[in-house]
Design a protein around this motif. Structure first.
Motif, PDB file in Angstrom:
ATOM      1  N   CYS A 125      22.086  48.554  18.073  1.00 14.46           N
ATOM      2  CA  CYS A 125      22.558  49.805  18.688  1.00 14.46           C
ATOM      3  C   CYS A 125      23.468  49.561  19.902  1.00 14.46           C
ATOM      4  CB  CYS A 125      21.347  50.637  19.110  1.00 14.46           C
ATOM      5  SG  CYS A 125      21.817  52.143  19.978  1.00 14.46           S
ATOM      6  N   ARG A 126      24.661  50.117  19.845  1.00 15.29           N
ATOM      7  CA  ARG A 126      25.632  49.900  20.928  1.00 15.29           C
ATOM      8  C   ARG A 126      25.201  50.598  22.224  1.00 15.29           C
ATOM      9  NH1 ARG A 126      29.456  46.762  18.558  1.00 15.29           N
ATOM     10  NH2 ARG A 126      30.082  47.552  16.536  1.00 15.29           N
ATOM     11  N   THR A 127      24.664  51.792  22.083  1.00 15.94           N
ATOM     12  CA  THR A 127      24.250  52.537  23.268  1.00 15.94           C
ATOM     13  C   THR A 127      23.175  51.757  24.013  1.00 15.94           C
ATOM     14  OG1 THR A 127      24.599  54.491  21.921  1.00 15.94           O
ATOM     15  CG2 THR A 127      23.542  54.830  24.029  1.00 15.94           C
TER      16      THR A 127
ATOM     17  N   CYS B  91      19.965  54.766  19.547  1.00  9.95           N
ATOM     18  CA  CYS B  91      20.586  56.082  19.760  1.00  9.95           C
ATOM     19  C   CYS B  91      20.696  56.887  18.477  1.00  9.95           C
ATOM     20  CB  CYS B  91      21.949  55.929  20.422  1.00  9.95           C
ATOM     21  SG  CYS B  91      23.287  55.443  19.297  1.00  9.95           S
ATOM     22  N   GLY B  92      20.852  56.196  17.351  1.00 12.27           N
ATOM     23  CA  GLY B  92      20.903  56.918  16.086  1.00 12.27           C
ATOM     24  C   GLY B  92      22.275  57.426  15.702  1.00 12.27           C
ATOM     25  N   HIS B  93      23.284  57.302  16.582  1.00 15.24           N
ATOM     26  CA  HIS B  93      24.588  57.813  16.173  1.00 15.24           C
ATOM     27  C   HIS B  93      25.758  56.899  16.519  1.00 15.24           C
ATOM     28  CE1 HIS B  93      23.783  60.006  20.095  1.00 15.24           C
ATOM     29  NE2 HIS B  93      24.713  59.118  20.365  1.00 15.24           N
ATOM     30  N   CYS B  94      25.496  55.643  16.884  1.00 18.83           N
ATOM     31  CA  CYS B  94      26.630  54.728  17.041  1.00 18.83           C
ATOM     32  C   CYS B  94      26.919  54.094  15.678  1.00 18.83           C
ATOM     33  CB  CYS B  94      26.324  53.662  18.083  1.00 18.83           C
ATOM     34  SG  CYS B  94      25.067  52.491  17.565  1.00 18.83           S
TER      35      CYS B  94
ATOM     36  N   CYS C 176      23.986  52.085  14.343  1.00 19.68           N
ATOM     37  CA  CYS C 176      22.842  52.873  13.903  1.00 19.68           C
ATOM     38  C   CYS C 176      23.141  53.587  12.578  1.00 19.68           C
ATOM     39  CB  CYS C 176      22.459  53.900  14.962  1.00 19.68           C
ATOM     40  SG  CYS C 176      21.658  53.177  16.392  1.00 19.68           S
TER      41      CYS C 176
HETATM   42 ZN    ZN Z   1      22.946  53.315  18.306  1.00 20.91          ZN
END
Ligand code: ZN
Ligand code: ADP
Length: 712
Positions: A368-370, A385-388, A391
């Motif tokens: 995950c990048r975040t 984060c679920g949206h990078c 993810c």
């Molecule tokens: Zn992420």
């Protein structure tokens, strides 16, 4: 407090920490607030300011931001002013008088003004209820943006004993935090530190290859929205901007080499939505505060993750989903290396190198990048984060035993002393000079792999580094070597599964930038209307309404004043000033396109109230008194601070209620009244646009609207 929030700012809920901070400020406690950009710091002192009897003094370093803040407050009907060097002496005196008379709730000043003796003695006569210090890190020499003028703030506490001070910043290491509190002499302040996670930012990294084509594809999704493209050099900004223009995009360059007038002009056009894309160096962004930037692209990778986080922080300040894309290539490392090499001081040079290596690690991470970026700043997220891009990537595992063996063997055979690029070149059987001169084309591992592309092998190597089978020697030329774990793997004939390297397909997929499936066509029209109103009032469009508000309008299709008042961002003042024009646009569009108004969810129960027509002291009553005093339309408009069109709306509503109001005196002001009356008859209704068209657009909407008073 919630009703104040809706009434004045048009919002239904507080953001995290806002309510607690506001409570403390109202209880006259000193506060220190550390919140990321876009977290909603301003509200923490603006809302208390409305409740306090006296003045809230706001210290802010950037003149351009002061103007925007004051414009936004005034658009919400809050009496705010600023004092800085851009005002003429007479404007200054006017503001000073208004402040002394207690007519101003918030006064923005630059820090250097506080040092003036004249200003200090002036302040002695003003009833000050609280002091807010924006960008408080500027007072600390430990921070990255120290401003000597901020030293003037050290004596505030002794000069205004008992007045609560609230210090706010978006950037401060623990050391800087302590220093701020000490320098300002805050008295046992409550400290609020919110998470630095920006949940609405979607981070991704793309391979810097066919970069311009990829960029065009991405921009396809952001037509008519605001984007910033950060480039490495001035030359690159010029080139990319020119290319984009040639491809029909509305783009302008921005860098410190442009003449200052031109630079300001480009920035202004961006701020006012007259141009969509700023192609800029990092010189762009300081002192602009545009809430609806939907996309930030880095055409080359930046010098540090600190810088990167600050630059992408300019996306999505309004909380709506926004995308941050980094184009990454090892080739750009040479540019960074070149600049680091110029630094004489060894320690400093190593620090710089450390910084851009941090960006490489970010770009190469497979998780995950975040999470990665926040960890860099010392914050641990409990979940991905679920949206990078990482993810969202499909996680397909495959049996990588064979390819892993080949990669490890190649590293060993070449002596555990080369970087990834060379290892890949050998595996893929390249005939480059280096390989030939080293005789690596005669190794058994040479040309052993043809089922994977260079990028895919790179991806696998990164995974093997993460799994610790391969290690990296740090230094000027990071080389790879097989670790003891890697050697065990080979010796014991183990099996391994890795994540399948993915192609960058998302770039081309159609993502929506909002959770609401709003009507794009209406949204566009509302944006145009917003821009017109903003131009007429000489403020940036977001001062009128933010994108969140427009998207809700384009989703719910409110068809009456009450529903319109439930839209987020619509407070009482904006409802009264702009409600009618936006409603007209929405209902017109709904009719033409057969759209229905939708019920809003029940939670939105706080509704901005328009003061009723008969409420004493309401704008309607003021207009009524002015009509009875036979004032001209222009004078009424000026005295209210509204457009003449709005005054006419008032008069129409007043007439609906009470036909006896005498408006005959206004008739003589109207040019060509009989002609316009005839047009109304010919068009057979009271809508303005048909008449406007019928008269070949010879008369302004305002003129037609006045005439309509007499056509009824
Ligand atoms: Zn992420
Ligand atoms: P900061 O100063 O922390 O960078 P701002 O005070 O400029 O952030 O706020 C960022 C954006 O969020 C602004 O557009 C502001 O109007 C909006 N905002 C602030 N508080 C709320 C809230 N409670 N609900 C919805 N929007 C909010």
């Amino acid at each position: 407090m919630k009703s104040l929030l809706k009434q004045h700012f048009g919002y239904d809920e507080f953001r995290p920490l806002q309510e607690e901070i506001i409570n403390d400020v109202l209880n006259k406690k000193d506060c220190f607030v550390l919140m990321p950009t876009g977290g909603g710091k301003s509200l923490c002192y603006q809302l208390p300011a409305l409740k306090f009897e006296g003045l809230t003094l706001v210290v802010s370093p950037l003149i351009s931001l002061m103007q925007d803040q004051v414009d936004s407050l005034q658009a919400n009907g809050i009496s705010a002013e600023f004092m800085n060097s851009s005002l003429s002496p007479s404007q200054l005196i006017h503001t000073q008088r208004r402040v002394q008379a207690g007519e101003v709730k918030l006064l923005y000043v630059a820090p250097e003004r506080l040092a003036l003796d004249s200003f200090q003695s002036y302040l002695q006569d003003v009833n000050i209820s609280s002091i807010a210090i924006d960008e408080a890190h500027c007072i600390s020499e430990w921070g990255h943006d120290f401003r000597p003028d901020y030293n003037n703030l050290q004596t505030l506490k002794t000069r205004f004993p008992g007045v609560p001070i609230i210090a706010l910043t978006a950037t401060a290491t623990p050391k800087v935090q302590k220093d701020i509190i000490k320098q300002l002499h805050l008295e046992s302040p409550k400290t609020y530190v919110s998470s630095f996670q920006r949940k609405n930012l979607e981070l991704s990294v793309l391979n810097k290859k066919n970069t311009y084509d990829k960029l065009l594809n991405i921009l396809e999704r952001y037509k008519d929205e605001s984007s910033i493209i950060y480039c490495f050099s001035r030359k690159e900004t010029e080139a990319v901007a020119a290319q984009l223009q040639a491809d029909g995009h509305s783009a302008l360059p921005y860098h410190a080499g442009l003449e200052s007038k031109k630079r300001r002009n480009h920035q202004n056009q961006f701020l006012k939505d007259q141009v969509n894309i700023m192609v800029a160096t990092v010189a762009f962004g300081m002192g602009i505060d545009k809430p609806d930037v939907r996309l930030v692209v880095h055409y080359s990778y930046p010098k540090s993750l600190e810088g990167y986080y600050q630059e992408i922080g300019r996306a999505g300040r309004d909380g709506l989903k926004s995308e941050c894309i980094l184009f990454f290539s090892h080739a750009d490392t040479r540019k960074h290396q070149f600049f680091s090499d110029q630094i004489r001081n060894e320690a400093e040079r190593l620090r710089e190198e450390e910084k851009w290596r941090g960006v490489i690690q970010y770009a190469e991470t497979h998780s995950c990048r975040t999470k990665h970026i926040l960890k860099y700043f010392g914050e641990t997220l409990s979940a991905d984060c679920g949206h990078c891009d990482m993810c969202l990537q499909e996680k397909v595992l495959f049996d990588a035993t064979d390819i892993t063996k080949k990669i490890l063997s190649c590293i060993i055979r070449t002596g555990n002393s080369f970087g990834a690029a060379h290892v890949i070149a050998v595996l893929r059987g390249s005939k480059n000079k280096k390989i030939l001169s080293l005789g690596h084309d005669r190794l058994t591992v040479y040309a052993l792999v043809n089922e994977y592309s260079a990028d895919e092998i790179k991806h696998l190597i990164t995974s093997l580094i993460a799994k610790k089978l391969i290690a990296k020697k740090t230094g000027k030329y990071p080389t790879l070597f097989v670790s003891s774990t890697g050697n065990d793997f080979l010796k014991n004939n183990e099996k391994i599964e890795l994540q399948k390297p993915v192609t960058e397909k998302e770039v081309y997929s159609n993502k929506s930038t909002s959770d609401l499936e709003y009507d794009r066509g209406l949204f566009e029209q509302l944006r145009i209307l917003r821009r017109h109103i903003a131009e007429a009032n000489n403020v940036p469009p977001f001062v009128i309404f933010g994108d969140v508000s427009l998207q809700q309008m384009a989703y719910y299709f409110p068809d009456d004043v009450e529903k319109f008042g439930q839209i987020s961002g619509v407070g009482a003042q904006k409802l009264e000033k702009f409600g009618e024009r936006f409603l007209y646009c929405i209902t017109q569009y709904a009719q033409e396109n057969n759209c229905q108004s939708k019920e809003m969810p029940r939670v939105r129960k706080t509704v901005a109230r328009v003061s009723g027509i008969n409420t004493p002291g309401s704008n309607y009553q003021k207009t009524k008194e002015m009509v009875m005093a036979k004032m001209s339309l222009a004078d009424m408009a000026q005295s209210h601070g509204f457009t003449p069109g709005t005054i006419v709306t008032h008069i129409e509503k007043l007439l609906d209620h009470d036909n006896s109001l005498d408006i005959a005196y206004l008739e003589s002001n109207i040019k060509d009244l009989p002609l316009i009356q005839e047009a109304f008859e010919a068009c057979g209704n009271t809508a303005l646009r048909p008449v406007h068209d019928y008269l070949k657009q010879k008369y302004s909407y305002d003129e037609i609207k006045v005439a309509r008073l007499f056509a009824r």
